[in-house]
Design an enzyme around this catalytic site. Structure first.
Site, PDB file in Angstrom:
ATOM      1  N   ASP A 199       0.939  -1.225   0.090  1.00 44.52           N
ATOM      2  CA  ASP A 199      -0.082   0.231   0.107  1.00 44.52           C
ATOM      3  C   ASP A 199       0.855   1.223   0.057  1.00 44.52           C
ATOM      4  OD1 ASP A 199       1.051   0.634   2.404  1.00 44.52           O
ATOM      5  OD2 ASP A 199      -0.968   0.232   3.680  1.00 44.52           O
ATOM      6  N   ASP A 201       1.546   4.628   2.528  1.00 41.58           N
ATOM      7  CA  ASP A 201       1.084   5.491   3.668  1.00 41.58           C
ATOM      8  C   ASP A 201       1.594   6.823   3.574  1.00 41.58           C
ATOM      9  OD1 ASP A 201       0.534   2.666   5.262  1.00 41.58           O
ATOM     10  OD2 ASP A 201       2.424   2.461   4.406  1.00 41.58           O
ATOM     11  N   ASP A 316      -3.354   4.609   2.664  1.00 45.36           N
ATOM     12  CA  ASP A 316      -3.550   4.901   4.009  1.00 45.36           C
ATOM     13  C   ASP A 316      -3.107   6.291   4.258  1.00 45.36           C
ATOM     14  OD1 ASP A 316      -4.482   2.529   4.730  1.00 45.36           O
ATOM     15  OD2 ASP A 316      -2.399   1.970   5.810  1.00 45.36           O
TER      16      ASP A 316
HETATM   17  P1  8DG Z   1       3.917  -2.545   3.095  1.00 45.05           P
HETATM   18  O1  8DG Z   1       2.969  -1.572   3.342  1.00 45.05           O
HETATM   19  O2  8DG Z   1       5.068  -2.192   1.819  1.00 45.05           O
HETATM   20  O3  8DG Z   1       3.684  -4.077   3.151  1.00 45.05           O
HETATM   21  O4  8DG Z   1       5.092  -2.336   4.414  1.00 45.05           O
HETATM   22  P2  8DG Z   1       4.743  -1.298   5.364  1.00 45.05           P
HETATM   23  O5  8DG Z   1       4.443  -0.119   4.913  1.00 45.05           O
HETATM   24  O6  8DG Z   1       5.779  -1.354   6.475  1.00 45.05           O
HETATM   25  O7  8DG Z   1       3.437  -1.899   6.119  1.00 45.05           O
HETATM   26  P3  8DG Z   1       2.280  -1.226   6.670  1.00 45.05           P
HETATM   27  O8  8DG Z   1       1.288  -2.252   7.119  1.00 45.05           O
HETATM   28  O9  8DG Z   1       1.642  -0.323   5.397  1.00 45.05           O
HETATM   29  O10 8DG Z   1       2.387  -0.482   7.932  1.00 45.05           O
HETATM   30  C1  8DG Z   1       3.148   0.941   8.047  1.00 45.05           C
HETATM   31  C2  8DG Z   1       3.238   1.235   9.427  1.00 45.05           C
HETATM   32  O11 8DG Z   1       2.007   1.773   9.826  1.00 45.05           O
HETATM   33  C3  8DG Z   1       3.553   0.028  10.240  1.00 45.05           C
HETATM   34  O12 8DG Z   1       4.719   0.239  11.136  1.00 45.05           O
HETATM   35  C4  8DG Z   1       2.371  -0.041  11.396  1.00 45.05           C
HETATM   36  C5  8DG Z   1       1.865   1.457  11.335  1.00 45.05           C
HETATM   37  N1  8DG Z   1       0.378   1.579  11.618  1.00 45.05           N
HETATM   38  C6  8DG Z   1      -0.076   2.391  12.822  1.00 45.05           C
HETATM   39  N2  8DG Z   1      -1.444   1.997  12.922  1.00 45.05           N
HETATM   40  C7  8DG Z   1      -1.694   1.218  11.893  1.00 45.05           C
HETATM   41  C8  8DG Z   1      -2.944   0.500  11.590  1.00 45.05           C
HETATM   42  O13 8DG Z   1      -3.893   1.058  12.141  1.00 45.05           O
HETATM   43  N3  8DG Z   1      -2.934  -0.435  10.366  1.00 45.05           N
HETATM   44  C9  8DG Z   1      -1.824  -0.741   9.796  1.00 45.05           C
HETATM   45  N4  8DG Z   1      -1.914  -1.324   8.768  1.00 45.05           N
HETATM   46  N5  8DG Z   1      -0.619  -0.224  10.069  1.00 45.05           N
HETATM   47  C10 8DG Z   1      -0.597   0.818  11.313  1.00 45.05           C
HETATM   48  O14 8DG Z   1       0.777   2.901  13.371  1.00 45.05           O
HETATM   49 MN    MN Z   2       2.704   0.356   3.717  1.00 46.30          MN
HETATM   50 MN    MN Z   3      -0.581   0.908   5.584  1.00 46.02          MN
END
Ligand code: 8DG
Ligand code: MN
Ligand code: MN
Length: 392
Positions: A199, A201, A316
């Site tokens: 995703d 962020d 996000d």
């Molecule tokens: P990716 O998307 O490439 O798989 O890796 P990522 O960017 O490291 O993973 P992510 O699932 O998008 O999470 C990014 C960071 O956001 C992770 O360190 C955890 C943090 N995070 C929060 N709150 C929440 C939440 O409510 N949901 C998710 N999914 N992540 C959260 O602080």
């Molecule tokens: Mn992510």
């Molecule tokens: Mn995320």
């Protein structure tokens, strides 16, 4: 001779770049970790995740068991796995697992946006095995799961850095319409230097605290009117209802879990050729195309068409008040294990409570303010680790 620098058992005290020299072992350990997670075995999940993570941080290839002398976080099970791979190139337990129907099915189901382990397990126990069986079933899906199934084939494709930067421009344009000097930062894996993500962020703030209030719904409304938003789930800020001493995983910021409709810039794929990805789940539904609608009563196959000129991408958006921005940035940059170990370290070694809003010092009975991530590491008594070295 060389002086061995001891490896810390805490991910937040190690420098973990994306240059993983031990992928053969970490891939295998990650599969065991994933299987434990899918079985809700928290202990083994953490043990295999920590074992994998410590190997990722090593500046050398492990070629013999002796290379693991003094390395923390490696239990008997993990060491046996490494030994087996060193001897024969593969690990039987892992080979069996990737053939295992329960593992395959739960992995597939949890790869749907909005589906967690409990739901996936329930569906598996009901005898469901494929996405088309889910689509054809009488299951009452949540709105999130419906979107997850509708855009499944796109959402399992990796998001590229180029796409992330494009989405950043779109969001900047939308946000600046309502709040011209708002600051928009790419967080998550892309901030850690990854070229691909599941995703994108973003963290949004404004130097004048309070100006960011109500921003997210205005921005989403405008983008929806522009046809950019395929799905959105907005949560309001609820920090005022929070007992600050809790160190929850989830924060209380205003946020939006969304799916963007990203227009493809160049048609660089020959007709009839799809983007390559090895997923079984994608192959399963490929070829349904638009005709698939006839066989799927709830039309949960919007991304099956090969020739469409857009891609669904998970985004996000998080909005933080300026005073909490550094904590939010640290909390949303990850990796998940890095975050987990930061909080654990704060608690056990600093008697402090860290979350994505603040750092509370139990001994001084006070909040420790920080304008930058560097200041937070200093409060914790840790060496500063830049985002590119937080890939634990
Ligand atoms: P990716 O998307 O490439 O798989 O890796 P990522 O960017 O490291 O993973 P992510 O699932 O998008 O999470 C990014 C960071 O956001 C992770 O360190 C955890 C943090 N995070 C929060 N709150 C929440 C939440 O409510 N949901 C998710 N999914 N992540 C959260 O602080
Ligand atoms: Mn992510
Ligand atoms: Mn995320």
């Amino acid at each position: 001779g060389t002086i061995a620098v001891p490896v810390s058992p805490h991910a937040c005290q190690r420098r973990t770049t994306l240059n993983n020299r031990n992928r053969l072992f970490t891939d295998a350990l990650n599969i065991l970790a994933e299987n434990a997670e899918l079985s809700e075995n928290e202990g083994p999940y953490l043990a295999f995740t920590r074992a994998s993570s410590v190997l990722k941080s090593l500046p050398y290839n492990v070629t013999k068991m002796d290379d693991l002398k003094g390395i923390p976080n490696l239990g008997d099970h993990s060491r046996k796995l490494i030994e087996e791979i060193l001897e024969g190139g593969t690990c039987n337990e892992v080979q069996d697992l990737i053939q295992n129907v329960r593992y395959q099915t739960l992995k597939k189901f949890t790869s749907i946006f909005g589906v967690g382990v409990k739901t996936a397990d329930k569906w598996f126990k009901e005898g469901l095995r494929t996405l088309n069986e889910l689509r054809a079933s009488t299951i009452k899906f949540t709105k999130q799961q419906e979107a997850g199934l509708l855009y499944y084939e796109d959402l399992i494709l990796p998001v590229t850095k180029v796409e992330a930067d494009l989405i950043k421009q779109i969001i900047e344009e939308a946000v600046h319409r309502f709040l011209p000097s708002a600051i928009i930062t790419l967080t998550g894996g892309f901030r850690r230097g990854k070229e691909y993500g599941h995703d994108v962020d973003f963290l949004i703030t404004h130097r004048e605290e309070g100006r960011e209030e109500g921003l997210i719904s205005k921005v989403i409304s405008w983008m929806t009117a522009q046809g950019i938003i395929l799905y959105d789930d907005i949560t309001d800020n609820s920090y005022h209802k929070w007992k600050y001493k809790e160190s929850e995983t989830f924060d209380r910021f205003a946020k939006c879990f969304s799916i963007f409709k990203l227009q493809k810039m160049v048609h660089n794929l020959e007709p009839g050729r799809t983007c390559s990805h090895g997923s079984l789940a994608a192959n399963e539904t490929r070829g349904i195309g638009l005709a698939g609608h006839a066989g799927s009563p709830r039309h949960l196959t919007a991304t099956a068409a090969k020739d469409k000129d857009w891609k669904a991408v998970r985004v996000d958006l998080v909005v933080a008040p300026f005073g909490q921005y550094a904590y939010a940035l640290l909390g949303w940059t990850g990796s998940r294990l890095f975050e987990r170990d930061l909080r654990r370290y704060a608690k056990h070694f600093g008697h402090m409570i860290l979350n994505s809003h603040s750092l509370f010092d139990n001994k001084q009975n006070t909040f420790l303010l920080a304008a930058t991530e560097e200041e937070i590491f200093a409060h914790l008594g840790l060496d500063y680790i830049p985002p590119q070295e937080r890939n634990a």
